[in-house]
Design a protein around this motif. Structure first.
Motif: not given
Length: 183
Positions: A23-30, A164-174
């Protein structure tokens, strides 16, 4: 013309548990690829449009020209911990056919609206009077147009993020389900 509603339910707890190191290395592009997503995603549609099994990650739906497709996504816990949000629709071009030839608009458009749901007025009289509650609703929508040469199978991919409940992105998936468009 029919409206085909597809609900994609994500097991966010299992997804975050199993993919924590990525998860820490995920992004929209990856985004983190889930392959067929079989351990994390359950897609449900009206049985009239499903080819094979329902409530699986590789749902195949069968459409005819002018059928409207609507995709919605939610978490098993309805977002009480993490909310999945679509960020992109992609198709696989391995068939050599341009998806814009059979889906319009392409990519599917984002639609924001509302729905009315009824709930009981009293927890002690669940069969008593009920009240209308309005909730926000959003989905992606497109229309199937004629397949260029007979029946066409479209593999597509949804990218989504978990918030998450604080509005923080916790990962990108596909992951990549199917559409079958009949001539």
């Amino acid at each position: 013309m029919s409206v085909v509603n597809i609900l994609m339910v994500v097991d966010t707890a299992k997804l975050v548990h199993d993919k924590a190191s990525l998860i820490p290395n995920s992004s929209f592009a990856s985004p983190i690829g889930l392959g067929n997503g079989s351990s994390y995603i359950y897609m449900v549609a009206d049985y009239r449009f499903v080819v094979g099994a329902n409530a699986i990650s590789e749902l195949k739906i069968q459409l005819h020209s002018e059928d409207i497709i609507r995709w919605r996504v939610d978490a098993i816990d309805k977002g009480q911990s993490l909310s999945p949000l679509f960020v992109e629709f992609e198709t696989n071009y391995d068939t050599g056919i341009n998806p814009a030839d059979f889906l319009s608009p392409f990519p599917p458009q984002f639609v924001k609206s509302h729905i009315n749901v009824y709930e009981p007025n009293s927890v002690t009289d669940l069969d008593g009077p009920s009240s209308k509650v309005t909730f926000p609703d959003y989905y992606f929508e497109t229309t199937a147009i004629s397949a260029p040469t007979g029946d066409t199978t479209v593999t597509y991919q949804w990218k989504f993020k978990l918030i998450d409940q604080d509005g923080i992105v916790q990962g990108y998936f596909q992951w990549d389900p199917f559409i079958v468009i009949l001539q």
